[in-house]
Structures are given as C-alpha cells and as structure tokens.
Design a protein around this motif. Structure first.
Motif: not given
Length: 438
Positions: A1-11, A35-38, A43-49, A51-57
């Motif tokens: 699943m991981r290879s076909t999903m985007s990833t969000v890195y938190l920090g 940091l949201w990565v396809d 990179i798809i987007d970055y910002g406050k976590r 805000d980003i997590l709300a875009k990518v449930p």
C-alpha cells in the motif's frame, strides 16, 4: 500500500523561500509542520500539520515529533579519490598535493578498492544529510564507473566526472596522467549513461590550470560545446603560491581566470572552487558569465589558504555554493562546515544570520548548480530531498535549545552545535536513503 500512497512527514520544517542576501523574510520555520509528498517522491504541499492533514485524510504518516526537517545539503565540491586522505599533513596546497594527496589517489587503480570506496563515500555523504554532491572523480575509468553505479544504487543526486591531468611534473605519479583522447572516450561513455538517469549528471573536470595541456583544455571545451547538459568544474585562486605558479606558466594571461577563458571554459555551466584571492576584474567577468563559485570553509582553514571574500562575490551577483572539499576539508558534513563559514566571515566583519547559512547549503547551492527547479527547498513540485535532524539524540542540545527564545535562535544553535550524529534519516525523491536507528 505504501508505494501507491502519498506520505506526510511531521516535524519542525525549516527552509528558504528566497535569497536572504536579496530579500527579507526569506526564512520560513514551521513548528508542528508537515511535508506532503506524492508516491513519486515529489512535494505536493507543506505547512502546519493540522492544515495538511485536513487535506489528506488517507496517507502514510511518518511522525518525527520535534525533530527538524531540513532540505538536503548540496555539497558543491568534494573529492571521491581523497576519501581516505583527510587530515593529512603536508603544508599548504601545492606541497600537500604532492606529499599526501596524489599518492592516495593512485590507490584507485585497484578496481576492488575503488568499488568498495565508492559505496562507502556515497553512504557517508548520505549519512550527513547530503542529497546532492558535485564530485571530482578518479583518474581511472573503472573507479568512476563504480562511483556512478554507487550513486544510482544508493540514491544520491550526483554531478561528477574524471579528474583530468596530462601534464607531467615532479611529484605527479605517471599513473594519474591520461591522454586527451582516452579522457574524451571515458567521458562520452558516462555522459551517455547520465542521459537515462535523472539523478546523474556529468561534470567535465580539468583538475586545475597547471595540470592540463592545451590539447586537454581544448578537449574539455569540445565536450562542453557538444554536450550542453554537462557541467564544468575546476579550481581557481585557492592559494597565493598556486596563483603565482599559474601566472608564471601562462605569462600571457593577466589573471588566473583568463587561463580558463581562453579555452572557452567559463560559462553559466561552470563551477569554480575556492576563488579566495580574486581580482575585481575576475569577479566582474565571473558575474557577467553567470559562472558559479563554491566556497569550501573547512578546507580553506585546514590548508591556511585564506579567508573567502563573500561580500565581494555577493556584490557582483555571483551564485555561491558550499563544499566540504574532502580531503582538505576534515568533515564530510556540509552542515558542520556552516559553522566554519560563519567564523570566516566574522573575521572579515560580516555577521551571517541563520537564514544566510542555511541558504548557502540548500537553495543557494541549488541555484549555483542550476538545480533550483528540482531541489533546495520545500516548494510544490520539487523533489522531496531532505534530512531529519533529531536534536534529542544529544541531552546537551535538548537543554540548550530549550533555553532559546525563538525558533530562529534554535536554528542558529543547531547550525553550530549539531553534527552528523544527529542525522536520523535522509531522503532523496521521497526515498529514505539513510536511516540511523534509535
């Protein structure tokens, strides 16, 4: 699943949005960032976590808690065949080369040694958070093939080429000399390989003015002309004795830069290492040619070469990268070199802020290498090249940062006190290429 999903890195995210030498508010630090990565590592987007997590449930989450996510270091000058030649005695530049460095470079005639060292070299850079490196290669074709193979396998973005020498001189081993014809054939082979590898680039690499004949220099010009996607890298104005020797040999040239200009080697694809002792005329012409300069702080101090005149380069609008310059440099970590860069400018009355230092090692380096559309910060559409700096690995760092009154002050401390020991992970195009287990 991981290879076909985007990833969000938190920090905590820290990067430069623009050139801080030209623009205010260029530094952006986002506490509790994301940091949201396809799935392709872009990179798809970055910002406050929040805000980003709300875009990518639905996404793969990599939570680095309070660690800092920083764009990958861009090392603009490092020597692969000097991997085991660091901290070698030998005086200043020219004596040091003959006594300590050239003998070490002959070891790469052994294919097994070269292959093993290539892998160790690339792994070491990745472990320091370096995601892009401009490298002086070996004089031996099999060693350079090993370097490109290691880079492709391990995932670093590499710009490299054979170190070219064909002028005999006292102290130079014959084994390190190539003919222009053989050098061209070897280069053409690696240039062809790079066409199909998006992370690999070829750099035409005459060692320096005294090491190459007119025929070798003209061969370099021909390669640069016929393959406009390539780079050219060499040394200039590193040491006063070197400059005197160059001008004595090329007595028809008014300065060091003119030696390269007469062969058509000073272009917007050229990166010149050091340039510690330039004339104003040279800086004018470097700026007009849109040529880049790589400053190597640790190396300059180790060899006693001088203090890099950063302000003069900035005045002329010259793009500047930073380099570790292994083996004159004594640290493989470009991050650690930033502290030396700060001190060198302090000695000249210029106090750099954290945004200036981080810029030189990331977005500034990307611009110097014409990679600013690919890497250097967290802008949408760029490659997800970054490293994770986990200060909690050091009790002292944790306590020191707790006493800072701003995120900018924390970053300044990290730039001077953190080292490769705090690099937890390194990513290139979203692929984790280094991991240090807790």
């Amino acid at each position: 699943m991981r290879s076909t999903m985007s990833t969000v890195y938190l920090g905590t995210l820290a990067h430069l949005k623009a050139n801080p030498f030209e623009t205010s508010n260029a530094l952006e630090i986002i506490e509790y960032g994301a940091l949201w990565v396809d799935e392709k590592g872009m990179i798809i987007d970055y910002g406050k976590r929040s805000d980003i997590l709300a875009k990518v449930p639905e996404a793969w989450i990599e939570d680095y808690d309070d660690a800092w996510l920083i764009p990958g270091m861009i090392d603009g000058h490092v020597h692969y065949p000097q991997y085991y030649a660091t901290a070698a005695q030998g005086g200043q530049l020219l004596d040091w080369l003959v006594q300590s460095i050239l003998p070490a470079e002959t070891a790469f005639a052994d294919p097994a040694f070269a292959n093993d060292t290539a892998k160790r070299f690339i792994k070491h850079l990745l472990s320091c958070g370096t995601t892009t490196a401009m490298v002086f290669g070996s004089q031996f074709a099999h060693a350079n093939e090993a370097l490109f193979n290691a880079a492709r396998e391990l995932g670093i973005r590499l710009i490299a080429g054979a170190t070219l020498m064909d002028t005999p001189a006292d102290g130079i081993p014959d084994a390190l000399l190539q003919t222009p014809k053989q050098a061209q054939a070897d280069a053409e082979k690696l240039i062809a390989i790079c066409r199909d590898e998006p992370l690999l680039h070829y750099a035409i690499t005459p060692r320096y003015a005294l090491s190459c004949s007119e025929e070798m220099m003209m061969m370099c010009h021909g390669l640069l002309h016929n393959h406009p996607e390539t780079y050219l890298q060499t040394h200039i104005n590193e040491n006063r004795n070197e400059i005197r020797a160059v001008l004595a040999h090329f007595n028809q040239c008014k300065d060091y830069l003119e030696v390269y200009e007469r062969y058509g080697l000073v272009t917007d694809r050229t990166v010149l290492a050091h340039n510690i002792h330039p004339s104003d005329g040279e800086l004018d012409r470097i700026g007009q040619a849109q040529c880049s300069i790589c400053h190597c702080p640790s190396s300059n101090l180790f060899l006693g070469s001088g203090l890099f005149p950063l302000s003069r380069h900035i005045k002329h609008g010259i793009n500047i990268a930073l380099g570790t310059d292994i083996g004159a440099g004594v640290s493989f970590s470009l991050w650690s070199n930033l502290s030396d860069a700060y001190k060198i400018q302090q000695l000249q009355g210029l106090s750099l802020n954290p945004e200036h230092l981080l810029y030189l090692a990331t977005l500034g380096g990307a611009k110097a290498l014409h990679l600013e559309n690919e890497t250097g910060n967290f802008s949408t559409g760029k490659s997800a090249d970054f490293f994770v700096l986990d200060y909690t690995r050091s009790d002292y760092l944790s306590e020191r940062l707790r006493r800072c009154n701003s995120l900018e002050a924390q970053l300044f401390c990290l730039l001077h006190l953190a080292s490769e020991r705090q690099v937890e992970s390194t990513y290139v195009r979203g692929r984790r290429v280094f991991f240090y287990p807790s």
